[in-house]
Each structure stands twice: as structure tokens, then as C-alpha cells.
Design an enzyme around this catalytic site. Structure first.
Site, PDB file in Angstrom:
ATOM      1  N   CYS A  30       0.820  -1.219   0.000  1.00  0.00           N
ATOM      2  CA  CYS A  30       0.000   0.000   0.000  1.00  0.00           C
ATOM      3  C   CYS A  30       0.853   1.267   0.000  1.00  0.00           C
ATOM      4  O   CYS A  30       0.321   2.367   0.163  1.00  0.00           O
ATOM      5  CB  CYS A  30      -0.969   0.008   1.184  1.00  0.00           C
ATOM      6  SG  CYS A  30      -0.192   0.304   2.779  1.00  0.00           S
ATOM      7  N   ASP A  46      11.368   1.924   9.116  1.00  0.00           N
ATOM      8  CA  ASP A  46      10.553   1.104   8.225  1.00  0.00           C
ATOM      9  C   ASP A  46      10.539  -0.331   8.740  1.00  0.00           C
ATOM     10  O   ASP A  46      11.436  -0.748   9.464  1.00  0.00           O
ATOM     11  CB  ASP A  46      11.107   1.151   6.800  1.00  0.00           C
ATOM     12  CG  ASP A  46      10.083   0.694   5.770  1.00  0.00           C
ATOM     13  OD1 ASP A  46       8.873   0.915   6.003  1.00  0.00           O
ATOM     14  OD2 ASP A  46      10.478   0.133   4.737  1.00  0.00           O
ATOM     15  N   GLU A  47       9.512  -1.076   8.364  1.00  0.00           N
ATOM     16  CA  GLU A  47       9.305  -2.446   8.854  1.00  0.00           C
ATOM     17  C   GLU A  47       9.266  -2.453  10.383  1.00  0.00           C
ATOM     18  O   GLU A  47       9.811  -3.341  11.047  1.00  0.00           O
ATOM     19  CB  GLU A  47      10.403  -3.387   8.338  1.00  0.00           C
ATOM     20  CG  GLU A  47      10.603  -3.380   6.837  1.00  0.00           C
ATOM     21  CD  GLU A  47       9.418  -3.933   6.051  1.00  0.00           C
ATOM     22  OE1 GLU A  47       8.427  -4.372   6.678  1.00  0.00           O
ATOM     23  OE2 GLU A  47       9.468  -3.924   4.806  1.00  0.00           O
TER      24      GLU A  47
END
Length: 216
Positions: free
Chosen positions: A13, A86-87
Site C-alpha cells: 500500500c 521502516d518495517e
């Protein structure tokens, strides 16, 4: 006021793309950021998007103290105006506490990006702690789509194109992988409940005259 912001959404997304855009916008204004990531699809120490964009990042293993890393960098003359993670779902809960401390004690904005639930629809520990601590939670507006065209809300793990619901919580993979590999696919809730991936739907879709029964 500095904030801890959690940007969440399903796979595919645009979370990593937005992280890269935020870094680009701030860098263009002369601000310097520290980017943490873990288990990126492009390899260790990388932040990448499916659009082909990639930048260097600091790999954050489970035993890394993120707050101590920033303090060391700043005390040695380094500069940090903001932090991107991130992650973030892969971080340990105590590392999320460290991110909150970076905001509160160092006065830096922290932008964390990650998925909320795993392939079994269970919260990742890191995401759960972010929900508990974040000043703000943003649902990404770019909607990933299930193969049926509905909004995708769940992440499915696939092996040979078929959905699996058992296994380790963290297995690095990606969407659009060859069928024989471990991969992931985003599904709407209905098709996640029915364990119906795009591959199994092509192999034999339910007749519209047949209604689901039992626990389907």
C-alpha cells in the site's frame, strides 16, 4: 511538538514509498535524518519501495538500543533532525519504547511505518506497542486491492499459491513471488477467511449458486 507517528497499512500500500518521500522532503530543506529498518526486501541496511526507489539505512537487529545509538551519534558530533523506521512491526516492544524516548528526551520526530497484523491476523508485538504509545496513528490512504477488487485488509502467506495459517510469525518474503516460493498476498477479509488466494480462485471459483456454509 515532536511526535511518534505510526503509519500503518497492509503490504503493497506504499508505506516504504511514503517513508522515502518524507525523507526526501526533509533532506531538501537541509534536515538530516536517521533511517532504521529491518529485513528489507532489498537486503540488509536498505530501505526500498516496490517502485524501485532505494536508500541506505541502519539495520536494526532485535538487540539494538535505538535510543543509545542516537545519543552516541549526537554526542560524537553527528546530526539528526528526525528518525524514520521502516518495517517497524519487526521491532521488539522495548525498541518501540526507545523510539518514544527519542521523541520525549531528544525532541525528534519519529515516523514509523509497518503492517499491523501478521498472516494469522494476529498483532505483531512491535505494532501492538506502537498502537499503545504513538501520539498519532495514520492509516495509509492508498488502498491495496484484493484479487476480487475489494479493499485488501489482511496479509496472507502463500506457499505454492495456497494460503497457509501456520508457521513462524516472521518469514521474509514479498508479494508477486513465483508460485513455488513462500510469498504474500493481500486479501479482503472475506477471502482471507475462506483462504481463497488469486491462484486458488483461478483454479476453481465457487459457483455463484452455492452459498457458504458452516465456518466458511
Amino acid at each position: 511538538m515532536p511526535e511518534l507517528v505510526f503509519f500503518s497499512g497492509t503490504m503493497d500500500c506504499g508505506k516504504s514509498t511514503l517513508a522515502l518521500q518524507i525523507a526526501h522532503n526533509r533532506d531538501a530543506r537541509g534536515l538530516q535524518g536517521v533511517i532504521f529498518t529491518r529485513d528489507d526486501r532489498a537486503g540488509e541496511g536498505k530501505l526500498s519501495s516496490r517502485l524501485g526507489l532505494v536508500t541506505e539505512a541502519v539495520e536494526a537487529p532485535r538487540d539494538m538500543d535505538l535510543y543509545a545509538y542516537l545519543v552516541t551519534q549526537l554526542s560524537q558530533g553527528g546530526k539528526a533532525d528526525y528518525v524514520i523506521v521502516d518495517e517497524a512491526q519487526f521491532l521488539a516492544p522495548e525498541q518501540i519504547d526507545q523510539l518514544a524516548r527519542i521523541v520525549d528526551d531528544l525532541g525528534l520526530d519519529v515516523f514509523a511505518f509497518g503492517i499491523t497484523t501478521d498472516f494469522r491476523t494476529k498483532l505483531f508485538p512491535g505494532s501492538q506497542r506502537l498502537i499503545e504509545l504513538a501520539d498519532r496513528i495514520e492509516q495509509l490512504q492508498v488502498e491495496a486491492l484484493c484479487w476480487c477488487g475489494a479493499r485488501a485488509t489482511h496479509n496472507a502467506r502463500t506457499v505454492g499459491g495456497e494460503m497457509v495459517v501456520e508457521g513462524e510469525q516472521v518469514v521474509v518474503g514479498d508479494v508477486n513471488r513465483p508460485a513455488e516460493e513462500i510469498g504474500y498476498e493481500v486479501l479482503c477479509r472475506r477471502h482471507h477467511r475462506r483462504r481463497m488466494t488469486s491462484a486458488t480462485a483461478r483454479a476453481g471459483a465457487l459457483s455463484p449458486d452455492v452459498l457458504p456454509v458452516g465456518n466458511a
